[in-house]
Write an enzyme that holds these catalytic residues in place. Structure first.
Site, PDB file in Angstrom:
ATOM      1  CG  HIS A  55      -2.213   0.730   1.018  1.00  0.00           C
ATOM      2  ND1 HIS A  55      -2.531   1.879   1.692  1.00  0.00           N
ATOM      3  CD2 HIS A  55      -3.260   0.480   0.175  1.00  0.00           C
ATOM      4  CE1 HIS A  55      -3.716   2.304   1.300  1.00  0.00           C
ATOM      5  NE2 HIS A  55      -4.184   1.478   0.382  1.00  0.00           N
ATOM      6  CE  LYS A 100      -1.611   4.706  -1.208  1.00  0.00           C
ATOM      7  NZ  LYS A 100      -2.230   4.586   0.126  1.00  0.00           N
ATOM      8  CG  ASP A 117      18.450  11.204 -10.275  1.00  0.00           C
ATOM      9  OD1 ASP A 117      18.275  10.253 -11.064  1.00  0.00           O
ATOM     10  OD2 ASP A 117      18.374  12.392 -10.621  1.00  0.00           O
TER      11      ASP A 117
END
Length: 224
Positions: free
Chosen positions: A152, A154, A159
C-alpha cells in the site's frame, strides 16, 4: 547569406540554447544547496491543465490543446519532480492508472534512466492499470508476493536522493478529485529509510526467491 553560413548560425543557436538550459539547471541546483535540502508540500485535487511543455522542453510551437496553458499546479510540480530523474527512479505504488504519469516514466526509461517498480499484486491487473504498459516497454516490475497483505505504499525515489511520498495514489481520480497530499524532500535523514524500505521490498518481491507451489497428485489405496 549562403546555405553553409545559415546552417552554421542555426547550429550555434542550438548550442547556445542547450548551454543556456544546462546553465539554468546548474544555477537552480546551486541556489537550492544554498537554501538547504529541498522541502516542498503539494495538496490535491489539482486542476486539469496542459503539461505538454514538461515532456517537450524545446518545443517550437505552443500546444494547441483546449486545456489552460502556463499554469503551475500541484500535479505539474509532481510531474516536474518526477521528470527531473537523470540516473534512476525507484517507484513503490499501490494503484497506478494515471496516463500522464505513465508517459513520464516511459520517457525516462527511453532516456536511459533505470526504473524499478514495486506494486500490489491485485491492483496491478485492474482495468486501466499502467503496470502492464510499463512491463511491455521493458521496465522491471515486481509485485507483493503474499496474498494476505497489500503493498500500500505510495512513494518514489528520484536519483536516490529525492523522495516523493504522501497519500496520493497515481490515479486520475486521486489527482483531480480526492483531497490528497504529497511531500517532496531531499533531506538525507528522510530519504535513507525509504531507500532501505524499497530495497527490502525489491528483494522480498524477487520471483526467483519464491518457488511455485506444485499440486500433489492424489494417492489411491486399493484394499483387498
Amino acid at each position: 547569406m549562403s546555405f553553409k553560413e545559415l546552417v552554421k548560425v542555426l547550429g550555434l543557436g542550438a548550442v547556445a540554447v542547450v548551454l543556456g538550459v544546462e546553465w539554468l539547471d546548474w544555477l537552480t541546483r546551486r541556489l537550492r544547496v544554498s537554501r538547504g535540502p529541498l522541502k516542498e508540500v503539494l495538496f490535491f485535487p489539482s486542476p486539469h491543465v496542459c503539461v505538454e511543455h514538461l515532456f517537450t522542453r524545446l518545443r517550437r510551437f505552443p500546444c494547441a490543446c483546449p486545456l489552460p496553458h502556463g499554469i503551475e499546479t500541484s500535479f505539474s510540480r509532481l510531474l516536474e519532480h518526477l521528470l527531473s530523474a537523470r540516473t534512476s527512479l525507484d517507484l513503490c505504488v499501490f494503484s497506478f492508472s494515471h496516463m500522464e504519469l505513465s508517459r513520464g516514466i516511459l520517457l525516462l526509461h527511453k532516456q536511459g534512466v533505470i526504473v524499478r517498480v514495486v506494486t500490489d499484486r491485485d491492483y496491478m491487473t485492474i482495468t486501466g492499470s499502467q503496470i502492464g504498459t510499463l512491463r511491455k516497454a521493458g521496465i522491471c516490475v515486481r509485485h507483493e508476493m503474499s496474498t494476505a497483505v497489500h503493498m500500500h505504499h505510495k512513494f518514489a525515489l528520484v536519483d536516490g536522493k529525492k523522495l516523493i511520498t504522501g497519500s496520493l495514489n497515481w490515479t486520475l481520480t486521486a489527482v483531480q478529485s480526492n483531497k490528497e497530499n504529497v511531500m517532496i524532500t531531499e533531506e538525507p535523514a528522510l530519504v535513507q529509510p525509504y531507500q532501505q524500505e524499497f530495497q527490502r521490498l525489491w528483494e522480498a518481491s524477487d520471483p526467483t526467491n519464491h518457488k511455485p507451489q506444485t499440486k500433489l497428485k492424489p494417492s489411491f489405496v486399493i484394499s483387498d
